[in-house]
Structures are given as C-alpha cells and as structure tokens.
Design a protein around this motif. Sequence first.
Motif, PDB file in Angstrom:
ATOM      1  N   GLY A  89       1.108  -1.292  -0.239  1.00 38.24           N
ATOM      2  CA  GLY A  89       0.150   0.137   0.273  1.00 38.24           C
ATOM      3  C   GLY A  89       0.952   0.963  -0.335  1.00 38.24           C
ATOM      4  N   TRP A  90       2.016   1.326   1.088  1.00 36.80           N
ATOM      5  CA  TRP A  90       2.999   2.433   0.781  1.00 36.80           C
ATOM      6  C   TRP A  90       3.831   2.225   0.151  1.00 36.80           C
ATOM      7  CZ3 TRP A  90       8.482   1.715   0.915  1.00 36.80           C
ATOM      8  CH2 TRP A  90       8.655   2.608   1.147  1.00 36.80           C
ATOM      9  N   GLY A  92       2.709   1.489  -2.880  1.00 33.75           N
ATOM     10  CA  GLY A  92       1.975   1.936  -4.196  1.00 33.75           C
ATOM     11  C   GLY A  92       1.987   3.671  -4.530  1.00 33.75           C
ATOM     12  N   ASP A  93       1.829   3.727  -3.799  1.00 34.83           N
ATOM     13  CA  ASP A  93       1.836   5.816  -3.426  1.00 34.83           C
ATOM     14  C   ASP A  93       3.266   6.520  -3.332  1.00 34.83           C
ATOM     15  OD1 ASP A  93      -0.413   6.354  -2.511  1.00 34.83           O
ATOM     16  OD2 ASP A  93      -0.655   5.633  -1.139  1.00 34.83           O
ATOM     17  N   LYS A  94       4.294   5.195  -3.262  1.00 32.49           N
ATOM     18  CA  LYS A  94       5.546   5.666  -3.534  1.00 32.49           C
ATOM     19  C   LYS A  94       5.974   5.397  -5.412  1.00 32.49           C
ATOM     20  CE  LYS A  94       6.098   7.445   0.052  1.00 32.49           C
ATOM     21  NZ  LYS A  94       6.284   8.721   0.446  1.00 32.49           N
ATOM     22  N   MET A  95       6.267   4.198  -6.107  1.00 33.06           N
ATOM     23  CA  MET A  95       6.846   4.134  -6.457  1.00 33.06           C
ATOM     24  C   MET A  95       5.619   3.836  -8.045  1.00 33.06           C
ATOM     25  SD  MET A  95       8.986   0.433  -5.770  1.00 33.06           S
ATOM     26  CE  MET A  95       9.205  -0.235  -7.433  1.00 33.06           C
ATOM     27  N   GLY A  96       4.046   4.027  -7.547  1.00 32.91           N
ATOM     28  CA  GLY A  96       2.946   3.967  -8.877  1.00 32.91           C
ATOM     29  C   GLY A  96       2.466   2.573  -8.579  1.00 32.91           C
ATOM     30  N   ARG A  97       1.275   2.839  -8.842  1.00 30.91           N
ATOM     31  CA  ARG A  97       0.434   1.665  -9.060  1.00 30.91           C
ATOM     32  C   ARG A  97       0.786   0.403  -9.936  1.00 30.91           C
ATOM     33  NH1 ARG A  97      -0.964   4.871  -5.062  1.00 30.91           N
ATOM     34  NH2 ARG A  97      -2.859   6.567  -5.572  1.00 30.91           N
ATOM     35  N   LYS A  98       0.838   1.046 -10.977  1.00 32.21           N
ATOM     36  CA  LYS A  98       1.377  -0.538 -12.037  1.00 32.21           C
ATOM     37  C   LYS A  98       2.885  -0.739 -11.852  1.00 32.21           C
ATOM     38  CE  LYS A  98       2.756  -1.338 -17.426  1.00 32.21           C
ATOM     39  NZ  LYS A  98       2.639  -0.228 -17.773  1.00 32.21           N
ATOM     40  N   ARG A  99       3.972  -0.702 -11.484  1.00 25.21           N
ATOM     41  CA  ARG A  99       5.114  -0.456 -11.370  1.00 25.21           C
ATOM     42  C   ARG A  99       4.946  -2.350 -10.075  1.00 25.21           C
ATOM     43  NH1 ARG A  99       9.558   3.082 -11.228  1.00 25.21           N
ATOM     44  NH2 ARG A  99      10.657   1.531 -10.196  1.00 25.21           N
ATOM     45  N   VAL A 100       4.396  -1.888  -9.020  1.00 27.73           N
ATOM     46  CA  VAL A 100       4.037  -2.661  -7.926  1.00 27.73           C
ATOM     47  C   VAL A 100       3.111  -3.681  -8.597  1.00 27.73           C
ATOM     48  CG1 VAL A 100       3.782  -3.001  -5.627  1.00 27.73           C
ATOM     49  CG2 VAL A 100       4.576  -0.546  -6.553  1.00 27.73           C
ATOM     50  N   TYR A 101       2.170  -3.314  -8.734  1.00 26.08           N
ATOM     51  CA  TYR A 101       1.279  -4.774  -9.307  1.00 26.08           C
ATOM     52  C   TYR A 101       1.373  -5.686  -9.893  1.00 26.08           C
ATOM     53  CZ  TYR A 101      -3.798  -4.792 -10.163  1.00 26.08           C
ATOM     54  OH  TYR A 101      -5.315  -4.629  -9.896  1.00 26.08           O
ATOM     55  N   GLY A 102       2.269  -6.029 -10.672  1.00 23.14           N
ATOM     56  CA  GLY A 102       3.419  -6.879 -10.938  1.00 23.14           C
ATOM     57  C   GLY A 102       4.332  -7.842 -10.857  1.00 23.14           C
ATOM     58  N   PRO A 146      -4.813  -3.059  -2.333  1.00 26.56           N
ATOM     59  CA  PRO A 146      -5.072  -1.893  -2.482  1.00 26.56           C
ATOM     60  C   PRO A 146      -4.822  -1.501  -3.659  1.00 26.56           C
ATOM     61  CG  PRO A 146      -3.065  -2.215  -1.054  1.00 26.56           C
ATOM     62  CD  PRO A 146      -3.666  -3.418  -0.873  1.00 26.56           C
ATOM     63  N   LEU A 147      -3.853  -2.521  -4.135  1.00 30.60           N
ATOM     64  CA  LEU A 147      -3.674  -1.938  -5.468  1.00 30.60           C
ATOM     65  C   LEU A 147      -4.679  -2.249  -6.598  1.00 30.60           C
ATOM     66  CD1 LEU A 147       0.167  -3.113  -5.551  1.00 30.60           C
ATOM     67  CD2 LEU A 147      -0.733  -0.673  -6.136  1.00 30.60           C
ATOM     68  N   SER A 148      -5.637  -3.095  -6.245  1.00 30.42           N
ATOM     69  CA  SER A 148      -6.309  -3.176  -7.319  1.00 30.42           C
ATOM     70  C   SER A 148      -7.526  -2.220  -6.912  1.00 30.42           C
ATOM     71  CB  SER A 148      -7.425  -5.133  -6.956  1.00 30.42           C
ATOM     72  OG  SER A 148      -6.001  -5.650  -7.234  1.00 30.42           O
ATOM     73  N   ALA A 149      -7.916  -2.299  -6.058  1.00 29.41           N
ATOM     74  CA  ALA A 149      -9.013  -1.109  -5.784  1.00 29.41           C
ATOM     75  C   ALA A 149      -8.389   0.549  -6.138  1.00 29.41           C
ATOM     76  CB  ALA A 149      -9.193  -0.825  -4.117  1.00 29.41           C
ATOM     77  N   ALA A 427     -11.057   3.472  -0.846  1.00 30.12           N
ATOM     78  CA  ALA A 427     -10.532   3.384  -2.504  1.00 30.12           C
ATOM     79  C   ALA A 427     -10.953   4.910  -2.916  1.00 30.12           C
ATOM     80  CB  ALA A 427     -10.528   3.121  -2.957  1.00 30.12           C
ATOM     81  N   GLU A 428     -11.093   5.361  -2.601  1.00 32.54           N
ATOM     82  CA  GLU A 428     -12.761   6.923  -2.865  1.00 32.54           C
ATOM     83  C   GLU A 428     -12.080   7.592  -1.939  1.00 32.54           C
ATOM     84  OE1 GLU A 428     -16.751   4.766  -4.728  1.00 32.54           O
ATOM     85  OE2 GLU A 428     -16.775   5.461  -2.528  1.00 32.54           O
ATOM     86  N   ILE A 429     -12.048   7.901  -0.862  1.00 33.37           N
ATOM     87  CA  ILE A 429     -12.435   9.309   0.077  1.00 33.37           C
ATOM     88  C   ILE A 429     -10.942   9.594   0.710  1.00 33.37           C
ATOM     89  CG2 ILE A 429     -14.517   7.781   1.275  1.00 33.37           C
ATOM     90  CD1 ILE A 429     -13.257   7.982   3.665  1.00 33.37           C
TER      91      ILE A 429
END
Length: 534
Positions: A89-90, A92-102, A146-149, A427-429
């Motif tokens: 979760g942390w 994903g905010d630092k490196m980007g959603r896509k890079r961490v997703y894989g 956290p990444l999917s949401a 994921a929204e607020i």
Amino acid sequence: MAKDQLQVLNALDVAKTQLYHFTAIVIAGMGFFTDAYDLFCISLVTKLLGRIYYHHEGDNKPGILPPGISAAVNGVAFVGTLSGQLFFGWLGDKMGRKRVYGMTLMIMVICSIASGLSFGKTSSGVIATLCFFRFWLGFGIGGDYPLSATIMSEYANKKTRGAFISAVFAMQGFGILTGGIVALVVSGAFKNAYPAPVYSVNNEGSTPPEADFVWRIILMFGAIPALLTYYWRMKMPETARYTALVVQNAKKAASDMSKVLNVEIEAEEEKVVAIQGNSFGLLTKEFLHRHGLHLLGTTSTWFLLDIAFYSQNLFQKDIFSKIGWIPHPETMNALDEVFKIAKAQTLIALCSTVPGYWFTVAFIDRMGRFAIQLMGFFFMTVFMFALAIPYNHWTKKENRIGFVIMYSLTFFFANFGPNATTFVVPAEIFPARLRSTCHGISAAAGKAGAIVGGFGFLYAAQSTDPSKVDTGYPTGIGVKNALIVLGCVNFLGMLFTLLVPESKGRSLEEMSKENEGEEEITKGENAQTIPVSV
C-alpha cells in the motif's frame, strides 16, 4: 471557489462505460479471484492434512492438526497478507500502481506452486515449509488489495465507480466457489481411482498414500489464474490520477488517457502545480483533522467485519460437523471427507456468497455505500443472534436445513453489505498521494480482525464439556456462545459505520478536497468534520 478540475480527470469522471472499464475489471478482478482461492482453499484440506500427518495408530478418530499447528496453517497467510497490505500500500503511492502490481502477482504465482510442493521427511517439516510459503503467498495477496482497489477507483467514472470497484471485489466470490469446485473434482477423481474403506473399518487404509497429492494439487491450482493475467497487468498504463497528481506529469497523464478514452485531452501543467499546495502527509495534524475520523471508520469497520466473516468462512466445516450436516469423520475415508466438506462449502458459496457480492454491484450506486454497509451489519447481527439464541433447536436433525439457510443469509448480507463496502470506500475518500497507503492500512486492520476471528473462533467454539473437545484443545465457550459473540461484533460494526462518509456520485478529488486551495478548505472546515452524509 475550488480550483477547476483537471481536464484529464474530468474526462475520466464523465466517461461513458466502455470496453476499457470492463478490461480493467477483469484484469484487477482476476487478482481477487486468485486471492480468495488461495486464502480459503486451505480450509478445504486442513482435515486431510491432519489425517495424513497427525494420525496415531489405534485412535478412535482420525488424526487432526494440533491446536497450534491448525492456527498456524489457517492463519499464517493472514499474517503475510496484513504485512503485504501495509508494505505494498505504501509502495504503491511511492513507486506507482502499475510497477508494484506486477510484483504482487508474481509472488502469488511462485508461492502458490511452492505451497503445493512443500517438502520434508517429517510431518513438522512439511507443515513448516507449507506455512513458510503461505506466509509469502499472503504477502503477495496483501499487495493486491490496495492496488486493485486504487487502480479501479482511479480508472472509473464517478457515476458507476462503486459498481466497478465492487465488481473487482466480487471476483472473490467466484474464487471461493472455484476452490470448492476444484476440491470436488480433485477429491472425486482420486476417490474413484483409489477407493478406500472408512476409518472405523480400517484406520490405516482409510487414507491412501495418493491422498497426499490431493491437497497439493488444490493449493497449486491457485497459480493458474494469476499467471494468465500477468501479461495484461503489465500492459495497463499507469493511472492518470497518480501520474498527474502525484508524479505531476500532466502531459503523460493526458497522453495515456487520450489513448484509453479515444479523445483529445489537453495537458494542463499549471493546474497540476497549483493543486500540489495541499500536499500534507499521512502523519500530520492536517491529515488527522481532515481524514482522521474517516480512517478510524474504515479501519474499525473492516476489522470488525473480518472477525465475523473469516471465523465463519474458515471454520464453517467445523460448524457443519457439529450440527451433523457433515458426517462424523470416523464414518468416512480421507478423500470422502474432503469431498463432503468441499460440497458443503460450494453450496454455501453458490447460494449466498456469490449472489451477495453481485447484489452489491447492482445496488451500490443507487443505495450508496453507507446504506448498504449499515443494512449488511444489521442483518448479520439479526441472523447471527437468530442462530445462536435457539442453537439447540437448530442442532436437531429435522432443523438442520433451516440452520444452513439462516447461516447462508449471514454470508449473503456480509457480501451485500460490509464485506464489499469496506473494500470500496477507502479507495474513494483519501487523497491520491495517500490513497493506496490508507487503503492498505484499512485492509490490514481487516486482516488483523481475520487473525483474531480465525484464531479466536478455533478455540472459542470448542465444547464446554471436556469429553467433547477436539484432541489437544482446551474447553471453550461452545458454538452457541461463540455465535453470540460474533453477533455482538456485528452490532459494533453498525455503530462504527456512522464514521464512514458517503461517496456516491462524487469525484475522488471532491471527496479528498484535492481541487481546493488552502483558503477554501479553511472556510469549509466545519462541513468537513461531519463524518456521515447520506
């Protein structure tokens, strides 16, 4: 007056539902399909593990996993999941959603296979390596939450965003259902190929050597759906909200979304710079003032929900055994027991778990998140008490079908209720630069609840009569009192839901105030402190 919305973000908010939305749902959803399969398939094979590795010659009943071992096998993946939710979760905010997703997906693939290949010459060796790989499997699964949401919320339009995020989460229901089906097929095939006597007739012969392959195949199957979606995850562009609001590259965000939406979008660098005036961090008074109650609401409700949800899901086989829906273990052979457990859990998933998820998808953007969550906790409380208070009535043979129906309804309203909304709302607020982190914190609170529910129910549901407890366990408070406790937990979930804001029909930037300058925010502080908007 609030600053104007970036054109690229406005284009996403008002975009018509189109192919890329459904593509994103499938790509993100298959991760959740795998998550649910991997987390819950273990409950299908724990009794088999006990028969294979903890059988004692001459015992009247088949071997079962000792208390500490059972807690570890069932719960170690949740400990890994909690860790992964916080870390990824942390990240994903630092490196980007896509890079961490894989990264998370490959961890899941490798550890699913490794779990099935658990090795050792002794029972403790096999279980130790199984727990090791399931911890890291959980670590990868944790990152998927956290990444999917976050990815789905940042891709969606504001009109149907709740349905899109819920649809991703609803794939969890299909994962649970598939786990039961795979266990049915595998155990059925081995049962026909290697017939064996029941335990009471032949202790040793009731567990054929080939049974050791059954649990391994069931666990390893989880690698297949994850592997199939890896390529498509890597093809997804980074979300425009991360690129524009966190990386501050409006040109790249506009270019990516122009290709996705097939429209011309202007890059607005000056607006991106202006919006960054509100870049407070997680551990600041500003965040506490604006989103402190929101984070308390999302963490507490997810924590309480998962105590009830996971204790029921992981140990429903034990409840079914106690009411007599699954025969006594000594009247079955090892493969027949796996088959009957899988059959029971598949029926529950098919009749209540899966429909509940899709009711949320259908109604979340009409009823709103708050109403569905409150309603879900309310009916979970009602049905849990309806099971618990007249529990002795439900244990009678003629009333068992009624028990299963009532029990199924608690799952239905968990999924047409807080099990879906607790995933959607975080994921929204929260602001884009903290969205994945805050969702990870909320999800980790949920897994802490799962650990409490999983470990606690394992002991609490034991009989108050020392002669009726499972081997190696102390006396507990009994299933009836354990269900009453879960009912009280659900009631607390209703109360903490009052801290969760309504996000139906509002843009992500409107919810997080990312489009507003400091002056506008100061003027509107009183309005922000109201936690509930229905």
